[in-house]
Structures are given as structure tokens and as C-alpha cells.
Design an enzyme around this catalytic site. Structure first.
Site, mmCIF file in Angstrom:
data_model
loop_
_atom_site.group_PDB
_atom_site.id
_atom_site.type_symbol
_atom_site.label_atom_id
_atom_site.label_comp_id
_atom_site.label_asym_id
_atom_site.label_seq_id
_atom_site.Cartn_x
_atom_site.Cartn_y
_atom_site.Cartn_z
ATOM 1 N N TYR A 119 14.266 -32.610 -16.896
ATOM 2 C CA TYR A 119 12.800 -32.592 -16.946
ATOM 3 C C TYR A 119 12.215 -32.692 -15.547
ATOM 4 O O TYR A 119 12.889 -33.114 -14.600
ATOM 5 C CB TYR A 119 12.268 -33.732 -17.824
ATOM 6 N N HIS B 198 -1.257 -42.030 0.268
ATOM 7 C CA HIS B 198 -1.767 -42.824 -0.848
ATOM 8 C C HIS B 198 -2.944 -42.120 -1.514
ATOM 9 O O HIS B 198 -2.999 -41.945 -2.741
ATOM 10 C CB HIS B 198 -2.166 -44.204 -0.313
ATOM 11 N N ARG C 150 -3.341 -0.774 -6.498
ATOM 12 C CA ARG C 150 -2.384 -1.888 -6.573
ATOM 13 C C ARG C 150 -2.746 -2.711 -7.803
ATOM 14 O O ARG C 150 -3.857 -2.586 -8.334
ATOM 15 C CB ARG C 150 -2.440 -2.744 -5.323
ATOM 16 N N CYS D 236 10.544 -37.013 -10.230
ATOM 17 C CA CYS D 236 9.202 -37.561 -10.401
ATOM 18 C C CYS D 236 8.418 -37.576 -9.087
ATOM 19 O O CYS D 236 7.317 -38.094 -9.028
ATOM 20 C CB CYS D 236 9.254 -38.952 -11.012
ATOM 21 N N GLY E 178 -8.052 -7.683 5.402
ATOM 22 C CA GLY E 178 -8.804 -7.878 6.638
ATOM 23 C C GLY E 178 -8.038 -8.598 7.739
ATOM 24 O O GLY E 178 -8.587 -8.894 8.781
ATOM 25 N N SER F 182 16.346 -40.331 -11.597
ATOM 26 C CA SER F 182 15.128 -39.569 -11.380
ATOM 27 C C SER F 182 15.006 -39.371 -9.869
ATOM 28 O O SER F 182 15.011 -40.336 -9.103
ATOM 29 C CB SER F 182 13.924 -40.335 -11.916
ATOM 30 N N LYS G 68 0.828 -1.205 0.000
ATOM 31 C CA LYS G 68 0.000 0.000 0.000
ATOM 32 C C LYS G 68 0.867 1.263 0.000
ATOM 33 O O LYS G 68 0.658 2.180 -0.789
ATOM 34 C CB LYS G 68 -0.908 -0.019 1.245
ATOM 35 N N ARG H 274 -3.162 2.659 8.864
ATOM 36 C CA ARG H 274 -3.494 1.376 8.230
ATOM 37 C C ARG H 274 -2.245 0.534 8.045
ATOM 38 O O ARG H 274 -1.183 1.050 7.715
ATOM 39 C CB ARG H 274 -4.093 1.593 6.840
ATOM 40 N N MET I 99 -5.139 -7.620 9.240
ATOM 41 C CA MET I 99 -4.467 -6.779 10.240
ATOM 42 C C MET I 99 -5.329 -5.568 10.543
ATOM 43 O O MET I 99 -6.397 -5.394 9.970
ATOM 44 C CB MET I 99 -3.088 -6.396 9.725
HETATM 45 C C1 PEP Z 1 9.114 -40.556 -4.683
HETATM 46 O O1 PEP Z 1 9.474 -41.168 -3.670
HETATM 47 O O2 PEP Z 1 9.292 -39.349 -4.862
HETATM 48 C C2 PEP Z 1 8.407 -41.285 -5.753
HETATM 49 C C3 PEP Z 1 8.084 -40.684 -6.869
HETATM 50 O O3 PEP Z 1 8.055 -42.563 -5.486
HETATM 51 P P1 PEP Z 1 6.739 -42.975 -4.665
HETATM 52 O O4 PEP Z 1 5.957 -41.731 -4.397
HETATM 53 O O5 PEP Z 1 6.006 -43.926 -5.523
HETATM 54 O O6 PEP Z 1 7.343 -43.593 -3.455
#
Ligand code: PEP
Ligand code: MG
Length: 905
Positions: A877, A480, A363, A857, A128, A789, A50, A119, A130
Site C-alpha cells: 500500500y 512542518h 496534437r 507513508c 512560447g 512502513s 510537432k 519552428r 523556444m
Molecule cells: C517519514 O519520515 O517519511 C515520515 C512519514 O515520518 P515524518 O514525516 O513524521 O518524520
């Protein structure tokens, strides 16, 4: 107050003290018209959002802003770490004096007083969260001055009683209810029902009563000296930074607790002076649709709060034009100037006091996902703004894409019965079922289903598969339920620990929900609502693909985006979302179908090599069919197939369930065997037990079977003119020797499966880096790997020693709230710990093998904040759930752009 949340106390106070002592060199207070060396709009760290924009409007754009000054975030931080800074009183006094001179009025003056607002204004807007104090400077004398100059005693005493109550509550900590009672009594005595009808005499009497309330509650009279009032208000704003509301907001919005807030002190202007006054909020474009047309709400003779509070129906800006044609034109000119200057859509607050327009705030405005995309594209064509494509890509945030990709609750302010972790975005409505079997049966009957479980396991997959949404009482963001739901794009709320399941019903915060009742859940916010909430459809606008195509051009050759997908339909989906291959195919999911689980169990239970081989042979056939589908969907793109990873007991029924059955109805002979197997495979710490490559070591036939199935599938694709690119990945490796052994089985199986083939499929062999040891010894492991990976889910679990399935619902909220962790490390990579291991693993691996391919991954592969680190670490990647692929494409481009900026510094 709640104090600092970084460093130990003595460090903190030393830092604060050091800053306080050196402060005269660097001011803590700046007037809005101060000529900064940099554009103030870029100084939000110091001036808050602000304050930075007020200074920009005043000192750069010369817009009509009521004068004032900003007390910096430095001052707030100094206060948090070491108490009220020594030099601050003096600096504030100097600026008050200047403000008084500029306004020709003095605070507390009995004839024509100056009033100010105080303010908060942090770097990031925290609406809202603070505190704000208005009409500061009123006291027993100056109220008379206001009555005199406005010739409106009622207005003067109404302002004073509001001020006493507001100040009493916010600054002096008086319970707000203590002001309610005299107020209601005053209305009753005057025989009126609304405060607007209270006469001046009643308001004057109310001021006296309010002062008594303050004295009773605090033991001191209401402060009459404006200087004391101001110091109290500034301190209250500092304190409110660490109020419970503000902390909770920062946790949710991932705002750093250490930033502190600035405080803006500004001369008051009154939109409620008369019918030649008014107040409003305005957007330079439509923030909901992105349409290039100013939009706003306006009220004649009103204060800012009245517009936002929705007490009176507001008019739109076209309507304002009728009342105030000239001012409307001025406002439109200001809107144009703001847009041209900020090169973005701005939102504003403005007030008209007796025919004169004042800008109170501006803003860069918040916007919906659809509006963000439309504005980004439109502004590249706007001759005043001339946004580049790179800038346009930076204008769109991951949440914007999330919004347009998933349905959401259409209405706001719903009655939320439970809140959990927002595990998989999108909203869902359905009837509640408590077991996977019941959910599957209901879905067969054509019902829309929400599966509610304490937590899910691979055995629940058939029920999860048919559910519109999933709600669990336990588990975290990589539990899971969360991982599977995200993979499928199924909305999910996990770890909602207020949900108490009892047989075929659950209660949450006093509400009981029975099997078959309808609930709605929003996996983007974590909210659960009783009944069917109307959903807004997911419809990416045309600009979605335009912006992503620009993002792809930017990241091409720098950072690819793959998907985690385990079957043909998901792979097709992922490719449609723009995935450039599969970074993780979790083969265990292929073992869970109704037709497969019994075969897997046969393999586990086999008591002769021949029986095991027969079961493996059956599995090979079904796996081959799955692989063909996946390789076909991803033809010409790399597909990383991970050999079996989870502990085998996950494919067996739970020991406790079988024990209960044994004690009640008794077990069938098959179940007796299952119980024995479940008991023999049970482990105290299964995630640290016989899983990953260790499983391969104790059941070597398993991996050989998987590789054969895969290579046969690849061979078939080649025979049919396809171009499969196969990457075989060994999970959970911790030593070079382990990988060398696993590699030898894989190579053996490849050789066997491709014997005699003229055109062999392209195949490489690599491993996941999922343990601290693997990252540290990555140089050795790379000797046996063609690629790495990073499995950052397990790497996070093992680096912190936090069980990924347990800590998030109970412990994590407390850790985040108390600032013990700044981010949930399962959601956003822990930069300095786990991130460091990724950097180390990447560098050491490449040291051994410069052309080692690197990817990630874990769930972090789809997290925009983590993607920057992966790019910096040199990864080729990132891989994430199909539904997150567009977000990862955008974030990858933004990471590349970020690095580009750094280069030119
Ligand atoms: C991981 O551990 O990051 C992974 C991709 O394997 P998982 O989640 O299947 O254990
Ligand atoms: Mg893992």
C-alpha cells in the site's frame, strides 16, 4: 551557449562525436511524407511532438499540410554535446532541394521564391519557450519576387522587415529594442499610428534601416544567402533549448533537460494574403468543459500570431462557417478524422490561403481537469473511439484531479508579489497575521485568516488550524508547514524567500503587506497575490467517481491506498476520499492541543517518577479518546499508529524566546523551569538526535502509556461491536535489538491492557524504515517486525544528507535549474538512490519474512511518479494525506496498468 547537463564534458563530447561520425547510417532529417516503419505519431522522442504529428497528418492521414521536413532531436543532442554535426548541412541541403522541387519554387528566387518557417518542436509542448523564425528565404532579391507574384509590394516589404527583425533578434542576438526606434520613427514620419497603415515605401526604407542596425550590432551584413539563413535559424532553435526561459519551464513542468528539441522547416502559407485567406486554432472538442462540440478561434486575413496575441477580436468557428462554408465543412471532416485516428481530443492550427485550407499543426490537446474526466468517460461510449476503461484511466492525470478537488484562482495573469513552493494545493484568501495567537484571535472574531510565518513549528498548530491558507518564507515541501497543511487540505505556499517578515508586516518584491491586509495564495502554483482574488469553486464532476471506481477495479489486490490521518475528522474525510485504512497516525499531533501541551510539558519537566506517571496518566486518557474516534472512523480497516517520534524539545518553547523574555520582562517560576528543560533537551541536530525509538529508550513509560491508551480504545471498540485492526509502529528504528526492545514494551503493554478480554482486538507490531541502515539491515529488522512502513521523508533526508526543513527554499531551486538534480527528491522519490534503498529494504525484509506487509507513508506515497516505483518494489500500500487519496488511487491503477503493458512487450 549553456551546454550539456549530463556526464562530464569529455564524456559528452565523445558521445556527440561518436554520434556525429556514425550519423550517415541514421538520418538526422526526415521529410514530413517519409514513410516511417512505425506510426510517426509514436516517434515523438525523435521527431518532437510537432514533427511527429505533421508527419502523421502528411504520411498517414494524407491531410493538406504544407510540405516540409523535421531535423531530429538526435541532431539537437549531438549539437549540444559536440557542436554542429558534420553531416547535417548536407542532409538539410538535400531536403531543401526536395522541398523546392515539390513546391515548384526555390528559396531566394528573385521571381517566385519559396519561404519557409523554422519552428522548434520538443517531445513535450513548451509553448512560447523556444524560438521560431518565419518568412525565412527573404532577401533583397526575393522580396521583389514576392512583391511581384502577390502583386502586393506592401505585403512583401512588411514580411521582409518582420523577418529581418525576427532573425536579427533570435538568431543574431541583436537587442529587439534596436529595431523599435526606427520603426517608431517611420510611423512618425508617415504620420500614422499603427503598422498596418505604413505604406510600402516606408516599409522598404525600414528594411534598409534594419539592415544597418544588424550590421552595427554584429559587424556583418544581414545574411542574404538562404542556406546561411537556414543554418543560423536551425542553430538558434537548438540553442534556445537551453535558454533561461526554456530551462525554467522544464524545471517547473519536470521535463528532462537532456531530451533536446527537433526543428521543423516548413513551406510558408499566408493567411494574411487577402480576404479569401485567414487563420485559426481549433479543438475537436471543448477543452474547457469537455463538451463534444468543436471549438475554436478564427480571423479573416490574418497570421497565426494575430489569433493568439489577442490584438484583434477573433470569431468562433460558427462564424467562420458564414465566410467559408465549404472550408468549414472540410475542417469539420478533418476534425472527425483526427479524433478517430488519435482516439482523443486534438487541437489544431490551420490557415486558409486564397481559398485553400492547410493544416499547420495538430496534437492531442491540453484540457482542464473537468474536461479530461468528461472526455475520458464520454469516449468509452463513442463508437468511433471506443476507449477501454483502462485507457480512460490512463487519460486522466493527477493534476486533473487536483484541479477539480481544490478551489483555484479564477483569473489568470494576476500580479504575483511572491512565489514559493507549491506545498499544498488549492487557493485561499484571507487577512494576514504573523503569529499563531493573532491568527487564532482573528479567526475567533470571524475573520478569514492567512498565517504568514518564517517557518512553522508544532507550537503554531492552533493558528494553522484556523487559517484559510499558510505562507512561509522558509522551509521545503516536507517542512512542518507543508506536511501539516497537506494533511488538512489547507492551501500552503512555503519557502517563498522573497517574503521578508519584519514584525507585523512583510515586504515581497517591493510590496509591503501589513497585518490585516488581504492576500490570496495558490498552493497549486506557489503564487501569492495582494488583495482578494476571485476563486473558482472545487466541484468534482460526476465523472470523477466513475473514473476512480474504474481505477479501483484495476488496482484491487495489487496496491492499496491508505491515508495519513491523526484524528477522527481527518479519518472520516480520508475514508470518504476512498482510503482503505490509515498508514500513518502521527500521535505527536495529539499532544499539541491547548489542553494537552501543558500536560506534555509537565511530563517532560517531571522531576520524580510519580510526577511523570501522573502526567502520562492524564495524556493516556485524552489519547484514548482520540484513538476511539479514529478506530471508529476506520472500522474494519487497518490503522497504523506510530508511537511518539519528534524530539521532545519540539513541545517546549524556544530557548531564544525565553532568553529574550528573561532579559526583558523576566520569567515566571514555571518559565524558569521551562527554560532549563528547553536548554537540557536542546540538540545541535535534533532530527538526528533523541527522537523516534530513541525517545522510547530514554522515556520508556511514554510508549507503554501510548500503547495502553490505544489498546483500551480498541477494546472499547470491540465491546461496542466494532472491528478495530491495529498496527503499532515504532519510528526510526536502526537495529534489530532496538526493535526487539521496543517490541517487548509494546507486547507487555498489550498483554496488560487486554488481560482477561475474551475477544481481543487484532494487533500487529512493525516499524518504520527511515534510515539507510534500516533499509540495508532490513533482513535482521524483519525478524522483529510484522510490517514495515517506509518513511521516505526521513529516508530521503538521511540518504542525501539534505535537511528536509532547510534545503528546499534556497538550495533546491539552484540544483534543479542547473540540472544537478532532475527532480526535488522530497517531492518525487529519487529512483536510483532512495528508491534503491526502498527496493532493497523490501526485498531483504521479505527474504526473512515472505508475508511481511509493506507500505510507504512518506509524502511520496501521494506522488504519482513515485507510486510506480513503490508498486514495482512490491509494496502492499501507499499512504498519503487524505486529500491526495483520489490521486493516489488513480496513480496506483496507472502503475498497475503500466506493469501490465510491460508484461505484454
Ligand atoms: C517519514 O519520515 O517519511 C515520515 C512519514 O515520518 P515524518 O514525516 O513524521 O518524520
Ligand atoms: Mg520520519
Amino acid at each position: 551557449m549553456r551546454r550539456a547537463r549530463c556526464g562530464n564534458p569529455s564524456e559528452r563530447s565523445q558521445r556527440g562525436a561518436a554520434r556525429a561520425l556514425t550519423s550517415p547510417a541514421v538520418p538526422y532529417v526526415y521529410a514530413f511524407d517519409h514513410k516511417h516503419r512505425r506510426p510517426p505519431m509514436d516517434m515523438k522522442d525523435l521527431l518532437g511532438g510537432k514533427g511527429a504529428n505533421l508527419a502523421e497528418m502528411t504520411s498517414v492521414l494524407g491531410l493538406p499540410v504544407p510540405p516540409g521536413f523535421t531535423i531530429t532531436t538526435d541532431a539537437c543532442r549531438a549539437y549540444m554535446y559536440g557542436g554542429w554535426p558534420d553531416s547535417l548541412d548536407e542532409e538539410i541541403a538535400k531536403h531543401v532541394f526536395r522541398l523546392e522541387k515539390k513546391m515548384g519554387r526555390k528559396l531566394g528566387d528573385p521571381f517566385d521564391p519559396l519561404l519557409v518557417s523554422v519552428r522548434s518542436g520538443a517531445k513535450f509542448s513548451m509553448p512560447g519557450m523556444m524560438d521560431t523564425v518565419l518568412n525565412l528565404g527573404l532577401n533583397d532579391l526575393s522580396v521583389k519576387g514576392i512583391a511581384h507574384v502577390t502583386d502586393d509590394e506592401r505585403f512583401a516589404y512588411d514580411s521582409y522587415r518582420r523577418f529581418i527583425a525576427m532573425y536579427g533578434r533570435i538568431v543574431l542576438g541583436v537587442d529587439g529594442a534596436a529595431f523599435e526606434e526606427p520603426f517608431e520613427k517611420a510611423k512618425h514620419n508617415a504620420g500614422v499610428s499603427s503598422d498596418a497603415e505604413l505604406p510600402a515605401s516606408a516599409l522598404r526604407a525600414l528594411c534598409e534601416e534594419y539592415k544597418v542596425v544588424v550590421r552595427a550590432a554584429t559587424g556583418k551584413p544581414f545574411p542574404q544567402k538562404p542556406r546561411d539563413q537556414l543554418r543560423g535559424a536551425v542553430e538558434a532553435v537548438f540553442r534556445s533549448w537551453n535558454g533561461a526561459r526554456a530551462i525554467a519551464y522544464r524545471v517547473r513542468e519536470r521535463i528532462n533537460h537532456d531530451l533536446g528539441t527537433a526543428v521543423n522547416v516548413q513551406a510558408m502559407v499566408f493567411g494574411n494574403r487577402d480576404d479569401n485567406s485567414g487563420t485559426g486554432v481549433g479543438f475537436t472538442r471543448n477543452a474547457a468543459t469537455g463538451e463534444n462540440k468543436p471549438y475554436g478561434d478564427f480571423l479573416v486575413n490574418a497570421q497565426g500570431e494575430d489569433v493568439v496575441a489577442g490584438i484583434r477580436n477573433t470569431d468562433d468557428l460558427d462564424h467562420m462557417k458564414l465566410h467559408f462554408p465549404v472550408i468549414h465543412q472540410d475542417l469539420m471532416d478533418i476534425f472527425r478524422r483526427l479524433e478517430t485516428h488519435y482516439r482523443d481530443m486534438c487541437d489544431t492550427e490551420f490557415t486558409i490561403e486564397q481559398g485553400k485550407l492547410y493544416m499547420l499543426q495538430t496534437r492531442v490537446g491540453k484540457r482542464t481537469g473537468a474536461a479530461a474526466l468528461r472526455m475520458a468517460v464520454d469516449m468509452t461510449k463513442d463508437k468511433h473511439i471506443r476507449l477501454t476503461r483502462t485507457e480512460a484511466v490512463m487519460r486522466v492525470a493527477a493534476e486533473h484531479l487536483d484541479q477539480v478537488l481544490h478551489p483555484q484562482f479564477a483569473a489568470k495573469n494576476l500580479k504575483v508579489i511572491a512565489k514559493g513552493l507549491a506545498a499544498s494545493p488549492g487557493a485561499a484568501v484571507g487577512k494576514v497575521y504573523f503569529t499563531a495567537d493573532d491568527a487564532a484571535d482573528a479567526a475567533d472574531r470571524g475573520e478569514k485568516v492567512v498565517l504568514v510565518r518564517n517557518e512553522t513549528s508544532p507550537e503554531d498548530v492552533h493558528g494553522m488550524m484556523v487559517s484559510e491558507g499558510i505562507l512561509t518564507a522558509r522551509g521545503g515541501l516536507v517542512s512542518h508547514a507543508a506536511v501539516v497543511a497537506r494533511g488538512w487540505g489547507t492551501p500552503a505556499v512555503v519557502g517563498a524567500d522573497s517574503v521578508k517578515i519584519d514584525g507585523k508586516q512583510f515586504t515581497a518584491n517591493g510590496v509591503t503587506v501589513k497585518e490585516g491586509d488581504v492576500i490570496s495564495l495558490d498552493g497549486t502554483t506557489g503564487e501569492v497575490v495582494l488583495g482578494a482574488v476571485t476563486l473558482s469553486a472545487a466541484e468534482p464532476p460526476a465523472e470523477f467517481n466513475i473514473v476512480l471506481a474504474w481505477a479501483d477495479q484495476i488496482r484491487k489486490g495489487h496496491l492499496a491506498v491508505r491515508a495519513n490521518a491523526d484524528n477522527g475528522p481527518d479519518s472520516i474525510n480520508a475514508r470518504q476520499f476512498g482510503a482503505e485504512g490509515i498508514g500513518l497516525c502521527r500521535t505527536e499531533h495529539m499532544f499539541l492541543g491547548d489542553d494537552r501541551l501543558p500536560v506534555v510539558r509537565r511530563m517532560i519537566l517531571a522531576d520524580t517518577p510519580a510526577a511523570e506517571e501522573a502526567a502520562l496518566e492524564e495524556l493516556r486518557k485524552v489519547q484514548k479518546a482520540d484513538f476511539i474516534e479514529i478506530l471508529e472512523a476506520m472500522d474494519g480497516l487497518p490503522v497504523t499508529v506510530r508511537l511518539l517520534d519528534p524530539p521532545l524539545h519540539e513541545f517546549l518553547p524556544r530557548v531564544e524566546e525565553l532568553e529574550i523574555k528573561k532579559a526583558t520582562t523576566g520569567l515566571t517560576p514555571a518559565e524558569v523551569k521551562l527554560l532549563a528543560a528547553a536548554e537540557s533537551w536542546a540538540e545541535f541536530n535534533p532530527m538526528l538526535g533523541t527522537r523516534g525509538v530513541r525517545l522510547g529508550v530514554v522515556k520508556p513509560g511514554l510508549y507503554a502509556m501510548q500503547v495502553r491508551a490505544l489498546m483500551e480504545a480498541a477494546a472499547e471498540r470491540v465491546a461496542n461491536g466494532g472491528k478495530p485492526i491495529v498496527e503499532i509502529m515504532i519510528p526510526l528504528t536502526v537495529t534489530r535489538e532496538e526493535l526487539a526492545l521496543a517490541r517487548s514494551w509494546v507486547e507487555g503493554a498489550i498483554a496488560e491492557a487486554t488481560k482477561g478480554m475474551k475477544k481481543k482486538p487484532k494487533v500487529s507490531i512493525g516499524t518504520m524504515i527511515e534510515t539507510p541502515r534500516a533499509a540495508i539491515r532490513a533482513d535482521e529488522i524483519a525478524e522483529e517486525a510484522d510490517f514495515f512502513s517506509f518513511g521516505t521523508n526521513d529516508l530521503t533526508q538521511m540518504t542525501f544528507g539534505f535537511s528536509r526543513d532547510d534545503v528546499e527554499s534556497r538550495m533546491m531551486p539552484a540544483y534543479l535549474e542547473q540540472g544537478l538534480l532532475k527532480r526535488n527528491p522530497f517531492e518525487t522519490i529519487d529512483q536510483s538512490g532512495v528508491g534503491e534503498l526502498v527496493r532493497m529494504g523490501a526485498a531483504r525484509g521479505r527474504h526473512t519474512k515472505p508475508d511481511l506487509k509493506l507500505g510507504v507513508c512518506g509524502e511520496h506515497g501521494g506522488d504519482p511518479e513515485s507510486i510506480g516505483l513503490f508498486y514495482d518494489a512490491g509494496l502492499d500500500y501507499v499512504s498519503c494525506s487524505p486529500f491526495r487519496v483520489p490521486i493516489a488511487r488513480l496513480a496506483a491503477a496507472q502503475a498497475v496498468i503500466g506493469a501490465g503493458h510491460a508484461d505484454t512487450k
